[in-house]
Design a protein around this motif. Structure first.
Motif, mmCIF file in Angstrom:
data_model
loop_
_atom_site.group_PDB
_atom_site.id
_atom_site.type_symbol
_atom_site.label_atom_id
_atom_site.label_comp_id
_atom_site.label_asym_id
_atom_site.label_seq_id
_atom_site.Cartn_x
_atom_site.Cartn_y
_atom_site.Cartn_z
ATOM 1 N N LYS A 75 -82.108 -70.005 29.197
ATOM 2 C CA LYS A 75 -80.889 -69.355 28.714
ATOM 3 C C LYS A 75 -80.398 -68.433 29.822
ATOM 4 N N PHE A 76 -79.090 -68.433 30.067
ATOM 5 C CA PHE A 76 -78.490 -67.593 31.104
ATOM 6 C C PHE A 76 -77.379 -66.759 30.495
ATOM 7 N N ASN A 77 -77.246 -65.518 30.978
ATOM 8 C CA ASN A 77 -76.139 -64.663 30.555
ATOM 9 C C ASN A 77 -74.909 -65.054 31.355
ATOM 10 N N GLY A 80 -69.475 -61.516 32.650
ATOM 11 C CA GLY A 80 -68.206 -61.067 32.082
ATOM 12 C C GLY A 80 -67.947 -61.558 30.675
ATOM 13 N N ASN A 81 -68.980 -62.071 30.017
ATOM 14 C CA ASN A 81 -68.791 -62.612 28.683
ATOM 15 C C ASN A 81 -70.051 -62.309 27.877
ATOM 16 N N ASN A 82 -69.903 -62.157 26.598
ATOM 17 C CA ASN A 82 -71.062 -61.873 25.756
ATOM 18 C C ASN A 82 -71.835 -63.123 25.361
ATOM 19 N N ASN A 83 -71.274 -64.307 25.613
ATOM 20 C CA ASN A 83 -71.932 -65.552 25.215
ATOM 21 C C ASN A 83 -72.969 -65.979 26.248
ATOM 22 N N ASP A 84 -74.082 -66.490 25.758
ATOM 23 C CA ASP A 84 -75.115 -67.015 26.636
ATOM 24 C C ASP A 84 -74.880 -68.508 26.876
ATOM 25 N N ILE A 85 -75.387 -68.996 28.001
ATOM 26 C CA ILE A 85 -75.354 -70.423 28.314
ATOM 27 C C ILE A 85 -76.757 -70.959 28.094
ATOM 28 N N ASP A 86 -76.884 -71.973 27.241
ATOM 29 C CA ASP A 86 -78.171 -72.618 27.014
ATOM 30 C C ASP A 86 -78.219 -73.908 27.817
ATOM 31 N N LEU A 87 -79.196 -74.005 28.711
ATOM 32 C CA LEU A 87 -79.431 -75.229 29.462
ATOM 33 C C LEU A 87 -80.619 -75.915 28.800
ATOM 34 N N SER A 122 -75.717 -78.476 29.132
ATOM 35 C CA SER A 122 -75.368 -77.067 29.158
ATOM 36 C C SER A 122 -74.235 -76.855 28.172
ATOM 37 N N ASP A 123 -74.534 -76.183 27.083
ATOM 38 C CA ASP A 123 -73.569 -75.971 26.002
ATOM 39 C C ASP A 123 -72.892 -77.267 25.576
ATOM 40 N N GLY A 124 -73.674 -78.335 25.434
ATOM 41 C CA GLY A 124 -73.174 -79.620 24.963
ATOM 42 C C GLY A 124 -72.604 -80.528 26.036
ATOM 43 N N THR A 125 -72.454 -80.037 27.268
ATOM 44 C CA THR A 125 -71.908 -80.845 28.361
ATOM 45 C C THR A 125 -73.050 -81.464 29.157
ATOM 46 N N ASP A 126 -72.939 -82.763 29.454
ATOM 47 C CA ASP A 126 -73.975 -83.457 30.216
ATOM 48 C C ASP A 126 -73.961 -82.967 31.663
#
Length: 191
Positions: A75-77, A80-87, A122-126
């Motif tokens: 998981k990455f922050n 500039g955004n409060n949403n995390d990126i899940d790989l 990553s967030d649903g993107t291949d």
């Protein structure tokens, strides 16, 4: 890489030829994964599921090859955004472990692992093309045999290869490159 695969095959062949007893089993458990190296990754929770063969070489030593489906990643922050990126990365892992029986109930294990990337999102993107298709790691852990058939254990997998699909030119770049880091808690059943 070919040498590692050939070594694993040789160990398995030797084990089957000299085995006193071979038992097969299934296992599953919880993964807590992230990337080691100089990155800002946080832990992601996943699972592993698969089978194994425990090949006794001598009374206190066994070789244990496994075939596991493992969900890994990090998981990455987002800056500039409060949403995390899940790989989220899915691997087929093939560890080959030396398993030593400290006592009849308590075991320690260690050995190499070869992993094949099945998918990466990553967030649903291949994003599979951005990562290497083969991963190399080293496992070490411990287990406890509750009965002759049922056991529990914990294992840590240290990633040895850069998971990103780019080459590193020097030692500092290699040390800073992202490598899989997996802590697993599992239960296993031997037939």
């Amino acid at each position: 890489m070919k040498k590692i695969i050939l070594l694993a095959i040789a160990i398995l062949a030797f084990g089957f030829a000299n085995a006193q007893q071979t038992r097969f089993g299934v296992k599953g458990g919880l993964n807590i994964t992230s990337f080691s190296g100089d990155n800002d990754s946080e832990a992601l929770v996943g699972f592993q599921l698969g089978g194994f063969a425990e090949i006794k070489i001598i009374e206190r030593l066994a070789i244990q090859p496994e075939l596991l489906f493992s969900t890994q990643g990090a998981k990455f922050n987002r800056i500039g955004n409060n949403n995390d990126i899940d790989l989220k990365m899915n691997y087929i892992n093939i560890p080959v472990l030396a398993k030593f029986y400290v006592t009849k109930k308590f075991t320690v294990e260690a050995g190499p692992q070869l992993g094949f990337l099945v998918s990466a999102k990553s967030d649903g993107t291949d994003v599979k093309d951005a990562y290497k298709s083969v991963d190399l790691g080293f496992n070490f852990g411990a287990g406890f045999n509750i009965t002759d058939n049922f056991s529990v254990g914990a294992r840590y997998t240290v990633g040895l290869s850069n998971v990103g699909d780019y080459d590193t030119d020097d030692v500092d770049q290699y040390l800073d490159s992202p490598k899989n880091s997996v802590f697993a808690i599992y239960a296993a059943y031997k037939f």
